[in-house]
Design a protein around this motif. Sequence first.
Motif, PDB file in Angstrom:
ATOM      1  N   VAL A 296     -45.883 -19.925  41.461  1.00  0.00           N
ATOM      2  CA  VAL A 296     -44.863 -19.173  42.187  1.00  0.00           C
ATOM      3  C   VAL A 296     -45.304 -19.096  43.640  1.00  0.00           C
ATOM      4  O   VAL A 296     -46.461 -18.758  43.921  1.00  0.00           O
ATOM      5  CB  VAL A 296     -44.684 -17.751  41.620  1.00  0.00           C
ATOM      6  CG1 VAL A 296     -43.620 -16.994  42.417  1.00  0.00           C
ATOM      7  CG2 VAL A 296     -44.315 -17.796  40.146  1.00  0.00           C
TER       8      VAL A 296
ATOM      9  N   PHE B  28     -39.913 -19.337  45.361  1.00  0.00           N
ATOM     10  CA  PHE B  28     -39.535 -20.374  44.404  1.00  0.00           C
ATOM     11  C   PHE B  28     -40.687 -20.621  43.442  1.00  0.00           C
ATOM     12  O   PHE B  28     -41.803 -20.111  43.633  1.00  0.00           O
ATOM     13  CB  PHE B  28     -39.140 -21.669  45.121  1.00  0.00           C
ATOM     14  CG  PHE B  28     -40.273 -22.374  45.814  1.00  0.00           C
ATOM     15  CD1 PHE B  28     -40.947 -23.422  45.203  1.00  0.00           C
ATOM     16  CD2 PHE B  28     -40.672 -21.999  47.096  1.00  0.00           C
ATOM     17  CE1 PHE B  28     -41.991 -24.081  45.844  1.00  0.00           C
ATOM     18  CE2 PHE B  28     -41.712 -22.649  47.745  1.00  0.00           C
ATOM     19  CZ  PHE B  28     -42.375 -23.691  47.115  1.00  0.00           C
ATOM     20  N   ALA B  29     -40.413 -21.400  42.413  1.00  0.00           N
ATOM     21  CA  ALA B  29     -41.433 -21.709  41.417  1.00  0.00           C
ATOM     22  C   ALA B  29     -41.361 -23.180  41.046  1.00  0.00           C
ATOM     23  O   ALA B  29     -40.327 -23.833  41.213  1.00  0.00           O
ATOM     24  CB  ALA B  29     -41.244 -20.843  40.176  1.00  0.00           C
TER      25      ALA B  29
ATOM     26  N   LEU C 266     -42.679 -23.529  35.835  1.00  0.00           N
ATOM     27  CA  LEU C 266     -42.996 -22.201  35.313  1.00  0.00           C
ATOM     28  C   LEU C 266     -42.752 -22.137  33.807  1.00  0.00           C
ATOM     29  O   LEU C 266     -41.626 -22.294  33.335  1.00  0.00           O
ATOM     30  CB  LEU C 266     -42.136 -21.155  36.025  1.00  0.00           C
ATOM     31  CG  LEU C 266     -42.804 -19.813  36.330  1.00  0.00           C
ATOM     32  CD1 LEU C 266     -44.089 -20.017  37.118  1.00  0.00           C
ATOM     33  CD2 LEU C 266     -41.855 -18.926  37.101  1.00  0.00           C
TER      34      LEU C 266
ATOM     35  N   GLU D 243     -36.782 -14.341  37.075  1.00  0.00           N
ATOM     36  CA  GLU D 243     -35.565 -14.886  37.706  1.00  0.00           C
ATOM     37  C   GLU D 243     -35.080 -14.083  38.908  1.00  0.00           C
ATOM     38  O   GLU D 243     -34.713 -14.671  39.937  1.00  0.00           O
ATOM     39  CB  GLU D 243     -34.455 -15.014  36.655  1.00  0.00           C
ATOM     40  CG  GLU D 243     -33.138 -15.527  37.208  1.00  0.00           C
ATOM     41  CD  GLU D 243     -32.267 -14.412  37.795  1.00  0.00           C
ATOM     42  OE1 GLU D 243     -31.579 -14.667  38.811  1.00  0.00           O
ATOM     43  OE2 GLU D 243     -32.290 -13.293  37.253  1.00  0.00           O
TER      44      GLU D 243
ATOM     45  N   LEU E 290     -36.655 -15.247  42.236  1.00  0.00           N
ATOM     46  CA  LEU E 290     -36.683 -16.657  42.604  1.00  0.00           C
ATOM     47  C   LEU E 290     -35.380 -17.105  43.259  1.00  0.00           C
ATOM     48  O   LEU E 290     -34.293 -16.754  42.803  1.00  0.00           O
ATOM     49  CB  LEU E 290     -36.940 -17.522  41.365  1.00  0.00           C
ATOM     50  CG  LEU E 290     -38.238 -17.253  40.592  1.00  0.00           C
ATOM     51  CD1 LEU E 290     -38.305 -18.136  39.352  1.00  0.00           C
ATOM     52  CD2 LEU E 290     -39.458 -17.470  41.475  1.00  0.00           C
TER      53      LEU E 290
ATOM     54  N   ILE F  79     -35.908 -23.125  41.390  1.00  0.00           N
ATOM     55  CA  ILE F  79     -37.048 -23.558  40.588  1.00  0.00           C
ATOM     56  C   ILE F  79     -37.041 -25.075  40.481  1.00  0.00           C
ATOM     57  O   ILE F  79     -35.975 -25.707  40.444  1.00  0.00           O
ATOM     58  CB  ILE F  79     -37.033 -22.905  39.184  1.00  0.00           C
ATOM     59  CG1 ILE F  79     -38.342 -23.187  38.444  1.00  0.00           C
ATOM     60  CG2 ILE F  79     -35.829 -23.360  38.365  1.00  0.00           C
ATOM     61  CD1 ILE F  79     -38.535 -22.326  37.206  1.00  0.00           C
ATOM     62  N   CYS F  80     -38.232 -25.661  40.469  1.00  0.00           N
ATOM     63  CA  CYS F  80     -38.406 -27.104  40.317  1.00  0.00           C
ATOM     64  C   CYS F  80     -39.118 -27.375  38.992  1.00  0.00           C
ATOM     65  O   CYS F  80     -40.047 -26.650  38.626  1.00  0.00           O
ATOM     66  CB  CYS F  80     -39.258 -27.669  41.450  1.00  0.00           C
ATOM     67  SG  CYS F  80     -38.694 -27.261  43.116  1.00  0.00           S
TER      68      CYS F  80
ATOM     69  N   TYR G 190     -41.730 -25.842  31.484  1.00  0.00           N
ATOM     70  CA  TYR G 190     -40.568 -25.018  31.823  1.00  0.00           C
ATOM     71  C   TYR G 190     -40.277 -24.048  30.690  1.00  0.00           C
ATOM     72  O   TYR G 190     -40.791 -24.183  29.578  1.00  0.00           O
ATOM     73  CB  TYR G 190     -39.337 -25.877  32.118  1.00  0.00           C
ATOM     74  CG  TYR G 190     -38.768 -26.615  30.920  1.00  0.00           C
ATOM     75  CD1 TYR G 190     -37.726 -26.068  30.172  1.00  0.00           C
ATOM     76  CD2 TYR G 190     -39.260 -27.859  30.541  1.00  0.00           C
ATOM     77  CE1 TYR G 190     -37.197 -26.741  29.078  1.00  0.00           C
ATOM     78  CE2 TYR G 190     -38.739 -28.537  29.454  1.00  0.00           C
ATOM     79  CZ  TYR G 190     -37.709 -27.972  28.723  1.00  0.00           C
ATOM     80  OH  TYR G 190     -37.191 -28.636  27.643  1.00  0.00           O
TER      81      TYR G 190
ATOM     82  N   VAL H 217     -31.647 -25.235  39.924  1.00  0.00           N
ATOM     83  CA  VAL H 217     -32.701 -25.735  39.045  1.00  0.00           C
ATOM     84  C   VAL H 217     -32.826 -27.225  39.346  1.00  0.00           C
ATOM     85  O   VAL H 217     -31.937 -28.007  39.012  1.00  0.00           O
ATOM     86  CB  VAL H 217     -32.355 -25.514  37.559  1.00  0.00           C
ATOM     87  CG1 VAL H 217     -33.411 -26.160  36.670  1.00  0.00           C
ATOM     88  CG2 VAL H 217     -32.228 -24.024  37.254  1.00  0.00           C
TER      89      VAL H 217
END
Length: 305
Positions: free
Chosen positions: A94, A102-103, A106, A115, A118, A121-122, A131, A146
């Motif tokens: 993170v 962002f993460a 995760l 959530e 954020l 997320i990648c 994930y 996402v």
Amino acid sequence: MQTLTKFKKTSPLLLDDERLALWDKIQTYSDNLVNTTFKEYLESTEEVAVRMEDTIPILHFYREAFDKILYELRNTKVKNGSASVWLLYNMGFVIKTPSGCFAIDLDHRLAEQLEPFLDFICITHNHQDHYNIKLLEAMVKNGKPVISNFYKDSGEYLSTKPASYKIKNFTIKTDMSDHLANPDMQDFVTLFRVECGDDSGNFSILHCGDSGFNPEQFKHVQGPVSMVVLRWGAPRESNIFGTGEGQVETNYAVLSHLIELRHKPFPHGQASITKTLEHLPNVKCKNTIMPFWGEKLTWSKGKMH
């Protein structure tokens, strides 16, 4: 849990004798957990999970890491010109800057609770230890990007080719890599390079996921970067360091993917702490860091603290 209390007093930036001794204890705790027990834990009700966390040391560490990061995300105001970087579990990070959060990759039983904090997320690839599906669903439900190469609800952020995105102050570049140099899993892993902007002190991160570390597959994410997330420091991982085509320059390499508990202990799938420590001195980077779940690094004035 005396081991965890003592470990919290050490620093991921200083691998001294005390931290090494505690790493050894953590490895023992991990080896004592049968991977099927961890899988059962992940599917348990909260009541059962808490009982397991109270009696199984490595699960206690796993939960404590989440609680620590959740608390710090709620209460950390990142100063202008800096960035905070947390390792949650496995290769899950993170990153919080003064203007966003962002993460990457995760994965945690409770990840969905992150959530609200954020912006996007990648996900590097479609393996369960990179994930959490409930978190992805929550992100999509709330209209948050996402970025992946497989998740059908990624929409405009779904790509199986090198791509570029701009989200708030963040510039994201991707490239595609084979999974661990496996010829049967070509272009399976998305590499993520995220430039975090001026207010972060120009912090940037390259997350390599479970890539094959072939410079030919890093050309879209090459060049100087603040921090590189490797796996466990195996010799081929240093192939990407340098000034040539498809290579990166950095002062900070972070080793991750340690003791992922779905895998059986080393050498039957898990990246052990012991073996990672053997790899560490040979990683071709000025500073190679080995954080543990829940630990935070701070980028400020061009250095990690």
